[in-house]
Design an enzyme around this catalytic site. Sequence first.
Site, PDB file in Angstrom:
ATOM      1  N   GLU A 224     -15.289-147.432 -12.853  1.00 13.66           N
ATOM      2  CA  GLU A 224     -14.971-148.764 -13.406  1.00 13.66           C
ATOM      3  C   GLU A 224     -15.912-149.841 -12.884  1.00 13.66           C
ATOM      4  OE1 GLU A 224     -10.325-149.289 -14.803  1.00 13.66           O
ATOM      5  OE2 GLU A 224     -10.880-150.022 -12.841  1.00 13.66           O
TER       6      GLU A 224
ATOM      7  N   HIS B 274     -15.479-121.465  -7.722  1.00  9.43           N
ATOM      8  CA  HIS B 274     -15.264-120.340  -8.638  1.00  9.43           C
ATOM      9  C   HIS B 274     -15.167-120.809 -10.085  1.00  9.43           C
ATOM     10  CE1 HIS B 274     -14.514-117.590  -5.213  1.00  9.43           C
ATOM     11  NE2 HIS B 274     -14.223-118.739  -4.638  1.00  9.43           N
TER      12      HIS B 274
ATOM     13  N   LYS C 111      -7.492-151.693 -24.139  1.00 11.63           N
ATOM     14  CA  LYS C 111      -6.164-152.315 -24.144  1.00 11.63           C
ATOM     15  C   LYS C 111      -5.960-153.139 -25.421  1.00 11.63           C
ATOM     16  CE  LYS C 111      -5.130-152.740 -19.131  1.00 11.63           C
ATOM     17  NZ  LYS C 111      -4.960-153.622 -17.974  1.00 11.63           N
TER      18      LYS C 111
HETATM   19  O1  PA5 Z   1      -9.081-151.761 -11.518  1.00 14.61           O
HETATM   20  C1  PA5 Z   1      -8.522-152.360 -12.423  1.00 14.61           C
HETATM   21  O2  PA5 Z   1      -8.566-153.604 -12.515  1.00 14.61           O
HETATM   22  C2  PA5 Z   1      -7.689-151.637 -13.469  1.00 14.61           C
HETATM   23  O3  PA5 Z   1      -7.770-150.260 -13.317  1.00 14.61           O
HETATM   24  C3  PA5 Z   1      -6.227-152.072 -13.357  1.00 14.61           C
HETATM   25  O4  PA5 Z   1      -5.772-151.805 -12.061  1.00 14.61           O
HETATM   26  C4  PA5 Z   1      -5.340-151.344 -14.381  1.00 14.61           C
HETATM   27  O5  PA5 Z   1      -5.817-151.548 -15.684  1.00 14.61           O
HETATM   28  C5  PA5 Z   1      -3.890-151.840 -14.285  1.00 14.61           C
HETATM   29  O6  PA5 Z   1      -3.842-153.226 -14.491  1.00 14.61           O
HETATM   30  P1  PA5 Z   1      -2.577-154.071 -14.065  1.00 14.61           P
HETATM   31  O7  PA5 Z   1      -2.400-154.020 -12.579  1.00 14.61           O
HETATM   32  O8  PA5 Z   1      -2.868-155.460 -14.544  1.00 14.61           O
HETATM   33  O9  PA5 Z   1      -1.378-153.487 -14.768  1.00 14.61           O
END
Ligand code: PA5
Length: 398
Positions: free
Chosen positions: A269, A290, A390
Amino acid sequence: MNFDFSTYMESFIDRKTYEEFFSKKESVLEKLKSYDMTGWIENSISKEEVNKIKEVSAKVREHADVFLVLGIGGSYLGSKAVIEAFSPYFKKMKKTEVIFGGINMSSEYLKQLLDYIEDKDVVVNVISKSGTTMEISVAFDLVYKKLSERFSEEEIKERIIVTTDKEEGKLRKLADLKGYTSFEIPRNIGGRFSVSTPAGLLPISVAGINIDTFLEGYNNALLKYIDKAFVYACIRNTLYKENRCVENFVSYEPKLSYFNEWLKQLFGESEGKDNKGILPTSTIYTRDLHSLGQYMQSGKEILFETVIRLEESEIINYQNSDINKMNFIISESVATAHREGHTPSNIITLSHFDSKTMGELIYFFLLSAAFSGILLEVNPFDQPGVEAYKSEVKKNLG
Ligand code: PA5
């Protein structure tokens, strides 16, 4: 932590490219300071907040059979990784079991989850920084409905803990309206960087893991590992420039498989954007020797490996050796074989493994991901791709 970034790597690193990256250290530090999502760098939580977490978790542990965490992505993977690393393989946790929901839209998973908590003494921790994540809203509504079949609204109030933004979002409004116990995820800390906030610390504490020592490791790691983190970031970027665009995170301990998942989220990310980035994958050896081991040994030369291994473990004598020593020798042999098959390895060895070292290890990787993203010239702190999926789902589901 001991870092071997050379034995199985050196011959693959183009020195000139590496030095060019390394010479950018000052500007990378400056750039890092210019981002506003860096609340995780310095001590990210106050003493009062830590005490509140410990009080709430002690209360939960007094009575609850199950602590159900509803969170996804950064609101789940950090605590899951730490809890799994310190949980027994075959025994259930003695008292309160920490389980996770809101991590998929599988009706079967949700049905089994609702059935599982049906007759249990359950406390729910709903974690969402935005307060709008679909998986969490859906799971929370269903769990709330289930609880309403057994408890009055007043009783439910004692069973729900909200972790979200201080002021904004649907969840914050709900927590304030209903008077739920709540915790704050600071606005300047993004999901995948939030394990040292209540998002990670409350579930970790409920699992019986010492959050004081975890934070001690975390908070001391900046000074201890800043140089190593930068070297690692330079190595990654040098390899990437040489077309090594896949990093395989390796552990020889199955209990680190969720740590691998956390690493994949952190690097994937933070770097996978603007048509760039190293793709993180993971394996647990010796199991995956393996299977995927074949590719690591002699597949396309697009890979490098980063191995985390534990020096100290159970002693089980076997013939003239002990199993942990054998595991260690295997890790060296695999790195040698993979190097000969043109896959280089970074090796990080933990001489001792406890909550303090876990705090250090997590911090080391957070800092490395931030440095590495900046060297790659992307913003390591946003996730436009996640937001894109999203909004597309929202459009289609309404
Ligand atoms: O690292 C990030 O920002 C994302 O992976 C969020 O943690 C994830 O989308 C969940 O978002 P939220 O905490 O707003 O529900």
